[in-house]
Design a protein around this motif. Structure first.
Motif, PDB file in Angstrom:
ATOM      1  N   GLY A  88      21.881   4.337   3.712  1.00  0.00           N
ATOM      2  CA  GLY A  88      22.202   4.192   2.408  1.00  0.00           C
ATOM      3  C   GLY A  88      22.965   2.606   2.279  1.00  0.00           C
ATOM      4  O   GLY A  88      23.147   2.475   0.957  1.00  0.00           O
ATOM      5  N   VAL A 161      22.090   5.390  -7.110  1.00  0.00           N
ATOM      6  CA  VAL A 161      22.580   6.785  -6.740  1.00  0.00           C
ATOM      7  C   VAL A 161      21.820   7.213  -5.652  1.00  0.00           C
ATOM      8  O   VAL A 161      22.394   8.029  -4.765  1.00  0.00           O
ATOM      9  N   ARG A 163      20.857   5.591  -3.017  1.00  0.00           N
ATOM     10  CA  ARG A 163      21.566   5.387  -1.832  1.00  0.00           C
ATOM     11  C   ARG A 163      22.719   5.962  -1.332  1.00  0.00           C
ATOM     12  O   ARG A 163      22.989   6.265  -0.367  1.00  0.00           O
ATOM     13  N   TRP A 164      23.557   6.242  -2.570  1.00  0.00           N
ATOM     14  CA  TRP A 164      24.842   6.882  -2.459  1.00  0.00           C
ATOM     15  C   TRP A 164      24.613   8.421  -2.164  1.00  0.00           C
ATOM     16  O   TRP A 164      25.327   8.859  -1.128  1.00  0.00           O
ATOM     17  N   ILE A 167      23.973   8.325   1.836  1.00  0.00           N
ATOM     18  CA  ILE A 167      25.189   7.959   2.569  1.00  0.00           C
ATOM     19  C   ILE A 167      25.797   9.514   2.483  1.00  0.00           C
ATOM     20  O   ILE A 167      26.588   9.858   3.481  1.00  0.00           O
ATOM     21  N   VAL A 168      26.085  10.293   1.361  1.00  0.00           N
ATOM     22  CA  VAL A 168      26.915  11.620   1.410  1.00  0.00           C
ATOM     23  C   VAL A 168      26.030  12.381   2.350  1.00  0.00           C
ATOM     24  O   VAL A 168      26.796  13.183   2.992  1.00  0.00           O
TER      25      VAL A 168
END
Length: 186
Positions: A88, A161, A163-164, A167-168
């Motif tokens: 991410g 978004v 990528r985020w 990560i989440v």
């Protein structure tokens, strides 16, 4: 595994597919709902199948490592979660020319690539008390839904978004792994 952890696991498993779908959607020229549903079905079926395969492998090995199973599940989820977070944070590649529809081969390869973590999670699930069919259906349904939405959102919101979301999702996997470890050590 409690229902909350199962839902979180299903969502976490589908975030990498969501990130890919946002990227794929942003690379398409005005994707239609039919293309989004097609991609959602392909990703959902693959993502629902891989944890079962991993679970079967884990079941075969579980009798040999029963005393360490919670540590193995935690370690696999930790590694996968950290890997998702790493992906991410990577800088995205340049965008290619937009097409109307992705080929089935490209979608299958992408779906398999994003479901490798679900295979490893399936191995982890073999070491805890869980109904693998319920878990795999939850993962598949969450993936189908998130990929469909991701494709439709892709054109509007691009890869940031996505990528985020990865990560989440990686953070959630680490959290689920910590819960598994805590439940076995408590």
């Amino acid at each position: 595994m409690n229902p909350f952890s199962l839902v979180m696991l299903a969502i976490a498993m589908s975030t990498d597919a969501f990130a890919a779908a946002v990227g794929k959607g942003s690379s398409l020229d005005k994707p239609h709902i039919t293309e989004a549903l097609r991609m959602g079905m392909i990703f959902g079926i693959v993502e629902a199948t891989t944890p079962v395969i991993g679970w079967l492998v884990g079941q075969a090995a579980s009798q040999f490592i029963e005393n360490w199973d919670h540590w193995i599940a935690f370690t696999l989820l930790l590694i996968l979660g950290l890997y998702m977070m790493y992906n991410g944070f990577k800088v995205p590649e340049e965008e290619a020319e937009k097409t109307k529809q992705h080929s089935l081969l490209l979608l299958m390869v992408t779906a398999i690539a994003t479901s490798i973590d679900a295979l490893a999670v399936g191995v982890s699930l073999a070491f805890i008390e869980i109904n693998i069919l319920v878990a795999s259906l939850a993962i598949g349904l969450a993936t189908m839904t998130m990929v469909t939405v991701g494709v439709l959102l892709g054109r509007a919101i691009g890869t940031l978004v996505g990528r985020w979301a990865e990560i989440v999702g990686g953070t959630v996997l680490v959290f689920v792994g910590a819960i598994v470890l805590y439940e076995h050590l408590a």
